[in-house]
Write a protein that holds these residues in place. Structure first.
Motif, PDB file in Angstrom:
ATOM      1  N   LEU A 210       0.922  -1.307   0.006  1.00 29.69           N
ATOM      2  CA  LEU A 210       0.159   0.024  -0.087  1.00 29.69           C
ATOM      3  C   LEU A 210       0.810   1.321  -0.209  1.00 29.69           C
ATOM      4  CD1 LEU A 210      -2.802   1.444   0.360  1.00 29.69           C
ATOM      5  CD2 LEU A 210      -2.542   0.973   2.853  1.00 29.69           C
ATOM      6  N   LEU A 211       1.671   1.321   0.812  1.00 28.42           N
ATOM      7  CA  LEU A 211       3.013   2.249   0.775  1.00 28.42           C
ATOM      8  C   LEU A 211       3.532   2.662  -0.411  1.00 28.42           C
ATOM      9  CD1 LEU A 211       4.501   2.208   4.467  1.00 28.42           C
ATOM     10  CD2 LEU A 211       2.943   4.223   3.549  1.00 28.42           C
ATOM     11  N   SER A 212       3.990   1.683  -0.952  1.00 27.26           N
ATOM     12  CA  SER A 212       4.668   1.784  -2.395  1.00 27.26           C
ATOM     13  C   SER A 212       3.600   2.305  -3.407  1.00 27.26           C
ATOM     14  CB  SER A 212       5.376   0.405  -2.652  1.00 27.26           C
ATOM     15  OG  SER A 212       6.244  -0.205  -1.618  1.00 27.26           O
ATOM     16  N   LEU A 213       2.417   1.757  -3.680  1.00 24.96           N
ATOM     17  CA  LEU A 213       1.645   2.289  -4.522  1.00 24.96           C
ATOM     18  C   LEU A 213       1.111   3.566  -4.566  1.00 24.96           C
ATOM     19  CD1 LEU A 213      -0.413  -1.285  -4.987  1.00 24.96           C
ATOM     20  CD2 LEU A 213       1.405  -0.382  -6.450  1.00 24.96           C
ATOM     21  N   SER A 214       0.932   3.673  -3.347  1.00 25.15           N
ATOM     22  CA  SER A 214       0.499   5.225  -3.000  1.00 25.15           C
ATOM     23  C   SER A 214       1.625   6.311  -3.249  1.00 25.15           C
ATOM     24  CB  SER A 214       0.023   5.371  -1.492  1.00 25.15           C
ATOM     25  OG  SER A 214      -1.104   4.431  -1.380  1.00 25.15           O
ATOM     26  N   ALA A 215       2.617   5.868  -2.611  1.00 24.94           N
ATOM     27  CA  ALA A 215       3.757   6.755  -2.978  1.00 24.94           C
ATOM     28  C   ALA A 215       4.222   7.129  -4.494  1.00 24.94           C
ATOM     29  CB  ALA A 215       5.227   6.333  -2.432  1.00 24.94           C
ATOM     30  N   ALA A 216       4.216   5.811  -5.279  1.00 24.66           N
ATOM     31  CA  ALA A 216       4.548   5.880  -6.656  1.00 24.66           C
ATOM     32  C   ALA A 216       3.148   6.902  -7.266  1.00 24.66           C
ATOM     33  CB  ALA A 216       4.519   4.419  -7.295  1.00 24.66           C
ATOM     34  N   SER A 217       1.983   6.694  -7.058  1.00 20.80           N
ATOM     35  CA  SER A 217       0.793   7.483  -7.501  1.00 20.80           C
ATOM     36  C   SER A 217       1.250   8.910  -7.428  1.00 20.80           C
ATOM     37  CB  SER A 217      -0.630   6.780  -6.877  1.00 20.80           C
ATOM     38  OG  SER A 217      -1.515   7.561  -7.421  1.00 20.80           O
ATOM     39  N   LEU A 218       1.471   9.309  -5.941  1.00 16.11           N
ATOM     40  CA  LEU A 218       1.574  10.528  -5.591  1.00 16.11           C
ATOM     41  C   LEU A 218       2.805  11.168  -6.639  1.00 16.11           C
ATOM     42  CD1 LEU A 218       0.471  12.922  -3.734  1.00 16.11           C
ATOM     43  CD2 LEU A 218       2.318  12.251  -2.204  1.00 16.11           C
ATOM     44  N   ALA A 219       3.854  10.617  -6.712  1.00 16.27           N
ATOM     45  CA  ALA A 219       4.993  10.910  -7.423  1.00 16.27           C
ATOM     46  C   ALA A 219       4.471  11.082  -9.037  1.00 16.27           C
ATOM     47  CB  ALA A 219       6.227  10.091  -7.249  1.00 16.27           C
TER      48      ALA A 219
END
Length: 639
Positions: free
Chosen positions: A32-41
């Motif tokens: 969850l953290l990785s996907l959310s961070a990738a989406s925000l970036a």
């Protein structure tokens, strides 16, 4: 928001369960953290610097992947220890705080770039991601609370500092929702804690119950006095050997020789201590693959993974070590043992057959080779079959018609006057022919007809006694079972009263080995018989079963010396020994009869030694009552 949960004292197993549950949530958490961070970036790639949209997210996502791999590489073939579990939970708490600071700092840095959509995405990232992480950290409430405090607290302070009512309202709303979720999480974790502790308590109770059950099972298979395995365990191991298909093994039964006199003389406490010492010796000799068990009383069983020859050698070691002196508090005693062996598969192929044949070999050892080892053999097999034939014939016998008695006279040594006759049992079977008195009595006891046999023989003996002069007594032999059976004693007295024969003319004889089985019962039975006026004789004295205390404890009138002493009258040592026995009888005010007189010289020596009465083939052989009466008539005419 941080809440310190109080675990039950010593509930280290709960931390292990906590890690086990948390391990399944780590992969979703970092995903969850990785996907959310990738989406925000990705949404800020055109409006923010590369360091914020590529380098920092890449580092954060890499950290998440590393943490995921570390958790997934934990060994699954064993459970972590409580110490390892505490270390994992502590490191997870620290990493949660560090990652929370890094991610919220990165999100706030991105919030400075872009328009309302990009800033809204940042708020959404903070809200959704932190709530998702809280749920994933549900089994580690300290970490969840720490993440919320850092992320929501930092984001709320940042939004309020911007002065925007909308942004501030969104931040406050996120904080309130997070607070409610933390409350739900806390209650859920408390339920999990209670359930887990209850399960652990239940498992502990089950473990205690299992341990108690195992202890009870062990006690049920252990002899409490000697700590050796007991009879139940012995037969269970014997069955297991047969079930496992063992090629060869031997069942040995061991019985102590001379234990009863020690028990009677020094008391049961000393007897118990003797059994304990003997048991330790047997355990020492049987160390290894052997099973040494106490079967009851002074009888022991041994299972040896040896053939008959090797088992014989080991059995002799048992006999030798038992014979060594045993120091007791009151005295140092020496006992022996006899051993019966039966080997699989030669002697038998079932547990009962092997045990019965070992028992028969033991019986033969005690009767014929006391203190030695006897292996069950074809010769003993023939003897068993012979006994079975005797038992079968005896059960079908017409006792009144097939049993009879003969009478052997007892004479006064100086006048050679007939003073008594001894009634001796005879059995002439139409099926198997003549059977010896010893086999007759043994068969009667084996098939449960001892009382009927004794009473039948007594009736016939009384008929003969009624035909003899009033000054001639009748002696009648009783077995161990007779004097131990109150009904038999009562029936004997009733038949004596109905016969018309004066009780003063009756002498009841008991052998030494019949007395040592139960001195107390023997005393009561003897007193009942003697109270009628009958006399009591101890037969076969000197064969090694009784002690001097026996003569003091029991109300005997006559001592019959075993026939083996008559043969020793020819040498000086033997004459001194016989004279000593005669002196003992005189000291105890006992009449003395010497059995086994077979020569004139023996009769002369017996007379010189002071014996008033004698019995033997030289004087008269057993015969029918008519023969006794006829010899009386000849004696009177000669006189």
């Amino acid at each position: 928001m941080l809440k310190r949960y109080r675990y039950a004292a010593g509930a280290t197993d709960f931390e292990v369960a906590q890690v086990s549950k948390l391990q399944r949530q780590i992969a979703p958490l970092y995903s969850l953290l990785s996907l959310s961070a990738a989406s925000l970036a990705f949404t800020h790639r055109h409006v923010a610097p590369t360091v914020l949209t590529l380098i920092l997210p890449a580092l954060l996502i890499t950290a998440c992947i590393v943490r995921t791999v570390r958790w997934m590489m934990m060994p699954t073939d064993r459970q972590v220890t409580p110490a390892e579990a505490r270390g994992l939970l502590r490191r997870t708490l620290i990493m949660a705080g560090i990652l929370a600071v890094l991610f919220v700092s990165w999100a706030i840095a991105l919030d400075h770039y872009g328009g309302p959509y990009e800033q809204g995405h940042v708020a959404m990232f903070v809200a959704v991601t932190v709530l998702g992480c809280v749920f994933c950290l549900g089994y580690h409430p300290h970490a969840a609370a720490l993440v919320c405090a850092i992320v929501i607290g930092t984001f709320l302070a940042y939004c309020l500092s911007k002065g925007s009512e909308v942004i501030s309202a969104i931040a406050i709303n996120i904080a309130l929702v997070t607070g409610v979720i933390l409350k739900v999480l806390r209650d859920s974790f408390a339920g999990f804690l209670s359930l887990e502790l209850s399960q652990q308590a239940l498992e502990q109770k089950r473990a205690e119950a299992q341990e108690l059950s195992e202890e009870n099972a062990l006690l049920a298979q252990t002899d409490p006095l000697t700590a050796l395995p007991n009879r139940r365990y012995f037969f269970a191991e014997l069955d297991r050997l047969l079930a496992d298909g063992a090629q060869s093994f031997t069942v040995a039964l061991l019985d102590l020789d001379g234990f009863k006199p020690v028990n009677d003389t020094y008391g049961h406490a000393q007897g118990d201590q003797l059994l304990q010492i003997i048991s330790q010796r047997l355990r020492h000799v049987g160390a290894g693959e052997m099973v040494v068990a106490r079967l009851g009383g002074d009888e022991f069983g041994v299972l040896m993974r040896l053939d008959a020859r090797d088992a014989m050698a080991r059995g002799q070691m048992f006999c030798d070590i038992v014979k060594e002196p045993v120091p007791l508090p009151e005295a140092t005693v020496v006992v022996g043992c006899s051993l019966g062996l039966a080997s699989y598969p030669d002697a038998g192929q079932t547990a009962q057959d092997l045990f019965d044949r070992a028992d028969f070999a033991l019986y033969h050892a005690k009767a014929q080779r006391r203190g030695a080892c006897v292996v069950f053999s074809s010769e003993l097999e023939e003897l068993i079959r012979s006994e079975q034939a005797i038992d079968s014939a005896f059960q079908a016998a017409d006792l009144d018609g097939e049993l009879s008695v003969v009478f052997q006279p007892i004479f006064a040594t100086r006048e050679l006057e007939l003073v008594a006759v001894e009634a001796l049992a005879r059995w002439e079977s139409p099926q198997i022919g003549t059977v010896s008195p010893e086999q007759l009595i043994a068969a009667a006891e084996r098939v449960g007809m001892a009382r009927r046999t004794t009473l039948t023989l007594f009736d016939k003996a009384l008929v003969g006694a009624a035909r003899l002069p009033q000054n001639v007594r009748l002696t009648f032999n009783l077995s161990a079972l007779d004097i131990a059976d109150e009904v038999t004693v009562t029936c004997l007295l009733e038949r004596l009263a109905a016969s018309g024969v004066a009780p003063r003319r009756i002498v009841f004889e008991l052998t030494e080995n019949s007395l040592i089985t139960d001195i107390g019962t023997a005393r009561l039975s003897l007193e009942r018989l003697r109270n009628t006026g009958a006399q009591l004789a101890l037969d076969d004295f000197g064969t090694g079963f009784s002690s001097l205390s026996t003569l003091h404890e029991l109300p005997f009138d006559i001592l019959k010396i075993d026939r083996s002493f008559a043969a020793r009258l020819n040498d000086q040592t033997g004459r001194r020994l016989v004279s000593a026995i005669r002196g003992l009888a005189q000291t105890l005010s006992l009449q003395c009869v010497l059995e086994g007189i077979e020569t004139e010289q023996q009769l002369v020596e017996a007379t010189l030694a002071g014996f008033d009465y004698a019995q033997g083939y030289y004087l008269a052989r057993p015969g029918k009552i008519e023969d006794v009466i006829e010899s009386l008539g000849k004696h009177k005419r000669a006189a």
